[in-house]
Write an enzyme that holds these catalytic residues in place. Structure first.
Site, PDB file in Angstrom:
ATOM      1  NE  ARG A  88      -4.527  -1.507   1.476  1.00 31.24           N
ATOM      2  CZ  ARG A  88      -5.164  -2.154   2.177  1.00 31.24           C
ATOM      3  NH1 ARG A  88      -4.866  -2.201   3.370  1.00 31.24           N
ATOM      4  NH2 ARG A  88      -6.368  -2.005   2.301  1.00 31.24           N
ATOM      5  CE  LYS A 137     -18.929 -14.873  10.600  1.00 34.05           C
ATOM      6  NZ  LYS A 137     -19.064 -13.982  11.752  1.00 34.05           N
ATOM      7  N   GLY A 168      -7.343  -7.752   0.925  1.00 32.40           N
ATOM      8  CA  GLY A 168      -7.005  -8.297   1.713  1.00 32.40           C
ATOM      9  C   GLY A 168      -6.143  -9.720   1.829  1.00 32.40           C
ATOM     10  N   GLY A 214     -13.278  -4.176   1.259  1.00 36.91           N
ATOM     11  CA  GLY A 214     -14.742  -3.152   0.709  1.00 36.91           C
ATOM     12  C   GLY A 214     -14.261  -2.607  -0.173  1.00 36.91           C
TER      13      GLY A 214
HETATM   14  P1  AMP Z   1     -12.357 -13.246   3.665  1.00 34.56           P
HETATM   15  O1  AMP Z   1     -11.872 -12.018   4.738  1.00 34.56           O
HETATM   16  O2  AMP Z   1     -13.811 -13.048   4.636  1.00 34.56           O
HETATM   17  O3  AMP Z   1     -12.075 -12.896   2.469  1.00 34.56           O
HETATM   18  O4  AMP Z   1     -11.596 -14.441   4.388  1.00 34.56           O
HETATM   19  C1  AMP Z   1     -10.677 -15.112   3.941  1.00 34.56           C
HETATM   20  C2  AMP Z   1     -10.573 -15.690   5.150  1.00 34.56           C
HETATM   21  O5  AMP Z   1     -11.334 -17.084   5.157  1.00 34.56           O
HETATM   22  C3  AMP Z   1      -9.370 -16.535   5.515  1.00 34.56           C
HETATM   23  O6  AMP Z   1      -8.744 -15.952   6.510  1.00 34.56           O
HETATM   24  C4  AMP Z   1      -9.525 -18.020   5.370  1.00 34.56           C
HETATM   25  O7  AMP Z   1      -8.882 -18.794   5.884  1.00 34.56           O
HETATM   26  C5  AMP Z   1     -11.088 -18.672   5.668  1.00 34.56           C
HETATM   27  N1  AMP Z   1     -11.682 -19.968   4.936  1.00 34.56           N
HETATM   28  C6  AMP Z   1     -11.450 -19.442   3.742  1.00 34.56           C
HETATM   29  N2  AMP Z   1     -12.709 -20.628   3.189  1.00 34.56           N
HETATM   30  C7  AMP Z   1     -12.694 -21.210   4.934  1.00 34.56           C
HETATM   31  C8  AMP Z   1     -13.725 -22.343   5.221  1.00 34.56           C
HETATM   32  N3  AMP Z   1     -14.074 -22.786   4.009  1.00 34.56           N
HETATM   33  N4  AMP Z   1     -13.788 -22.275   6.493  1.00 34.56           N
HETATM   34  C9  AMP Z   1     -13.119 -21.328   6.942  1.00 34.56           C
HETATM   35  N5  AMP Z   1     -12.807 -20.164   6.833  1.00 34.56           N
HETATM   36  C10 AMP Z   1     -12.452 -19.756   5.544  1.00 34.56           C
END
Ligand code: AMP
Length: 390
Positions: free
Chosen positions: A36, A194, A342, A365
């Site tokens: 960044r 999520k 990120g 975001g």
């Molecule tokens: P995000 O910040 O929503 O992009 O989420 C990224 C995070 O999602 C990373 O730390 C991954 O380890 C986690 N992640 C990806 N797939 C899974 C899964 N099947 N179960 C739990 N965590 C996950």
């Protein structure tokens, strides 16, 4: 609507306040990734070269507003800047109410904006105070442009002249490129933890992309429509929405097999299973091999790619294969690819594919909201500032 570009203005001798996004990961005072900072340099270097009085502000992390906490101080970034800009004088200011004048061609770095009460709520008094520090306000923090805060929005409302820096312009140009007449087929890959955080973008992408691949914890909620997926991370309250989305859009692709484990642990062994075979003490942590093969093929055949989020728990070696295969397929595709967010940036670093992605957005975001078609507050502020000042 139009916004003003920094290069349209005469900034020589002027006090130029640049809102950068210097929110870099720092551990024990050491910067872990300077991506960044590097992205912010073209604007800063240009302003110095034009002999402006350069004032820089940014947020760092999420401190409790109004309270100083050493770990969120911009001092390590000041030290980093001292090395880059060794050829000029550079100062650091903790106290916004006691700011020393600087000369043309010099730099002043202000402490973390989030230590100031009223920053997050776009407080008018604080915004005005920021605007009084400068003759020209330059918004260059694309990663914060979806936030209506004092240093990203309010300051521009009180500034006589507000314009966009080069990073902001480059982000807007590249993101627009993907939305306007993309070369088809276009595939979007959306991973992450999520579904609740990505539901809006999925809703949008099914209409603009030819294929939308879902992975990570997000895909689990789609699998939970028809299967018992044991201990897997998913959001039951989103199942009915996910069901509707999947039924309506046959371009939405979900995994056909998965890598599961019994414990959410770095040393856990992976087992490949089809969804109907998953036991109640197991959890999905990555794509299975058939899914990888199918999705890599879709990516291979695409000419435009949008990518946000890892498709599995890539932090654990045994659950990295899906994310690695997808990342490498994107890197090997000669078409136009754009990636943001990120964790996506960490994946890009992990597999050393930075030079093989056409454009890497610094926004998480902001990247998602721009693609969703939302008007970003900082961009709206720049448009309005131009209208007032013609
Ligand atoms: P995000 O910040 O929503 O992009 O989420 C990224 C995070 O999602 C990373 O730390 C991954 O380890 C986690 N992640 C990806 N797939 C899974 C899964 N099947 N179960 C739990 N965590 C996950």
């Amino acid at each position: 609507m139009k916004i003003r570009n920094l290069n349209e203005l005469n900034i020589t001798g002027k006090k130029v306040l640049i809102r950068c996004d210097l929110n870099v990961p720092i551990k024990d005072g050491i910067i872990q990734s300077d991506a960044r900072i590097l992205a912010s340099l073209p604007t800063i270097k240009y302003a110095l070269q034009k002999k402006a009085k350069v004032i820089i502000m940014s947020h760092l992390g999420r401190p409790k507003e109004g309270i100083y906490e050493k770990k969120y101080s911009l001092l390590p970034i000041f030290e980093y800047f001292k090395k880059i800009f060794h050829y000029t004088k550079i100062y650091f200011c903790h106290d916004y109410s006691n700011i020393n004048e600087i000369n043309s061609g010099e730099i002043l770095i202000l402490e973390n904006v989030r230590f100031n009460l009223g920053e997050l709520k776009n407080n008018k008094k604080l915004s005005k105070k920021y605007s009084e520090l400068c003759d020209i306000f330059v918004m260059d923090a694309f990663g914060s442009s979806h936030r209506k805060q004092a240093s990203t929005y309010g300051v521009g409302k009180f500034s006589n002249i507000a314009c966009a820096g080069f990073l902001l312009i480059s982000e807007i140009t590249n993101l627009k490129k993907i939305l306007k007449n993309p070369k088809r087929p276009m595939v979007a890959i959306v991973g992450g933890a999520k579904v609740s955080t990505k539901f809006n973008i999925l809703n949008k992408l099914v209409n603009i992309a030819d294929f939308v691949i879902v992975g990570g914890g997000i895909a689990n909620t789609f699998l939970a429509i028809d299967y018992n997926i044991g201990k897997s991370l998913y959001e039951p309250e989103y199942i009915s929405e996910a069901k509707k989305l999947l039924k309506k859009n046959n371009n939405l692709l979900i995994p056909i097999d998965s890598r599961v484990g019994r414990n959410f642990s770095c040393s856990e062994k992976d087992i490949v299973k089809i969804p109907s075979d998953i036991n109640k003490n197991e959890e999905i942590m990555d794509f299975g091999d058939k899914t990888i093969k199918k999705f890599v093929n879709v990516i291979k055949k695409s000419n435009t790619i949008i990518w946000n989020g890892p498709v599995g728990v890539f932090e654990f070696p045994n659950f990295r294969k899906g994310t690695e295969s997808i990342a490498k397929a994107i890197a090997n595709n000669p078409g136009f690819s754009i990636a943001g967010g990120g964790d996506t940036l960490s994946v890009i670093d992990m597999f050393c594919i930075k030079n093989k992605i056409s454009y890497i957005s610094t926004g998480g975001g902001a990247f998602l909201e721009f693609i969703e078609g939302k008007k970003l507050p900082a961009i709206q502020m720049l448009e309005e500032n131009l209208k007032i000042n013609i």
